[in-house]
Design an enzyme around this catalytic site. Structure first.
Site, PDB file in Angstrom:
ATOM      1  N   PHE A  57     -12.671 -14.179  76.042  1.00 45.84           N
ATOM      2  CA  PHE A  57     -11.232 -13.904  76.156  1.00 45.84           C
ATOM      3  C   PHE A  57     -10.894 -12.425  75.991  1.00 45.84           C
ATOM      4  O   PHE A  57      -9.709 -12.055  76.062  1.00 45.84           O
ATOM      5  CB  PHE A  57     -10.437 -14.738  75.137  1.00 45.84           C
ATOM      6  N   ARG A  85      -0.844 -12.929  56.325  1.00 41.61           N
ATOM      7  CA  ARG A  85      -1.504 -13.911  57.200  1.00 41.61           C
ATOM      8  C   ARG A  85      -0.967 -15.329  56.979  1.00 41.61           C
ATOM      9  O   ARG A  85      -0.910 -16.120  57.919  1.00 41.61           O
ATOM     10  CB  ARG A  85      -3.030 -13.832  57.053  1.00 41.61           C
ATOM     11  N   THR A  91      -4.360 -19.025  63.810  1.00 43.48           N
ATOM     12  CA  THR A  91      -4.535 -18.317  65.083  1.00 43.48           C
ATOM     13  C   THR A  91      -4.020 -19.128  66.273  1.00 43.48           C
ATOM     14  O   THR A  91      -3.415 -18.581  67.191  1.00 43.48           O
ATOM     15  CB  THR A  91      -6.035 -17.986  65.284  1.00 43.48           C
ATOM     16  N   ARG A 102       3.832 -18.267  63.849  1.00 38.46           N
ATOM     17  CA  ARG A 102       3.186 -18.907  65.005  1.00 38.46           C
ATOM     18  C   ARG A 102       3.570 -20.377  65.106  1.00 38.46           C
ATOM     19  O   ARG A 102       3.729 -20.910  66.208  1.00 38.46           O
ATOM     20  CB  ARG A 102       1.668 -18.736  64.911  1.00 38.46           C
ATOM     21  N   ASN A 112       0.173 -15.586  70.847  1.00 34.70           N
ATOM     22  CA  ASN A 112       0.440 -15.998  69.463  1.00 34.70           C
ATOM     23  C   ASN A 112       1.240 -14.988  68.645  1.00 34.70           C
ATOM     24  O   ASN A 112       1.219 -15.022  67.410  1.00 34.70           O
ATOM     25  CB  ASN A 112      -0.853 -16.436  68.772  1.00 34.70           C
ATOM     26  N   HIS A 115      -0.053 -10.030  65.072  1.00 36.08           N
ATOM     27  CA  HIS A 115      -1.364  -9.738  64.473  1.00 36.08           C
ATOM     28  C   HIS A 115      -1.169  -9.348  63.019  1.00 36.08           C
ATOM     29  O   HIS A 115      -0.220  -8.653  62.680  1.00 36.08           O
ATOM     30  CB  HIS A 115      -2.024  -8.561  65.201  1.00 36.08           C
TER      31      HIS A 115
END
Ligand code: IDP
Ligand code: MG
Length: 150
Positions: A57, A85, A91, A102, A112, A115
């Site tokens: 990817f 996070r 993810t 997300r 998504n 970061h």
């Protein structure tokens, strides 16, 4: 105090979610010590995602991150890396918990939204990749600090 790099990715900026995403980190208590809108260069995108260079990817990921402006933020706070996070969520957005960025705004892994650095060491490296030292206001005193940090 830890530092972490947040990127509000092109899909989130295009969808008008920049303010909503910034708000969530601010409300968590994380302190913004750097923030700017920029178009990520291919070189910087490849450097930032170098760990994924051999993944299938990778080309699509780089194309995505350079496709439109992003907002980058350097955040500071106790346990800033893990806190950011958990606010971002898993993810894969379809599996991210409701209440996370997300989980509330995304469906696909390739879109998504945001970061967040995955370790304290990478947070420092990534902030240095995106910000000159003169662009950071590290350790500025926020009026509410005593009510957020014990
Ligand atoms: P993270 O952003 O939650 O830390 P990583 O595994 O470090 O996730 O992957 C970096 C980014 O690469 C992801 O946020 C996502 O944008 C993209 N990515 C990861 N896995 C895939 C995939 O299988 N397909 C497409 N994009 C992916
Ligand atoms: Mg990662």
């Amino acid at each position: 105090m830890e530092r972490t790099l947040i990127i509000i990715k092109p899909d989130a900026v295009q969808r008008g979610l920049t303010g909503e995403i910034i708000k969530r980190f601010e409300q968590r208590g994380l302190k913004i010590i750097g923030m700017k809108l920029l178009r990520v260069s291919r070189d910087l995108a490849e450097k930032h995602y170098d760990v994924h260079r051999e993944r299938p990817f990778f080309a699509g990921l780089v194309a995505y991150i350079i496709s439109a402006p992003v907002v980058v933020m350097a955040l500071e706070g106790s346990d800033a890396v893990v806190a950011a996070r958990t606010t971002i969520g898993a993810t894969k957005p379809s599996e991210a918990a409701a209440g996370t960025i997300r989980g509330d705004y995304g469906l696909e892994i390739g879109r998504n939204l945001v970061h967040g650095s995955d370790s304290v060491e990478n947070g420092e490296i990534e902030i240095a990749n995106f910000f000159a030292e003169s662009e950071l206001c590290g350790g500025w005193a926020r009026a509410v600090d005593g009510w957020v940090f014990e």
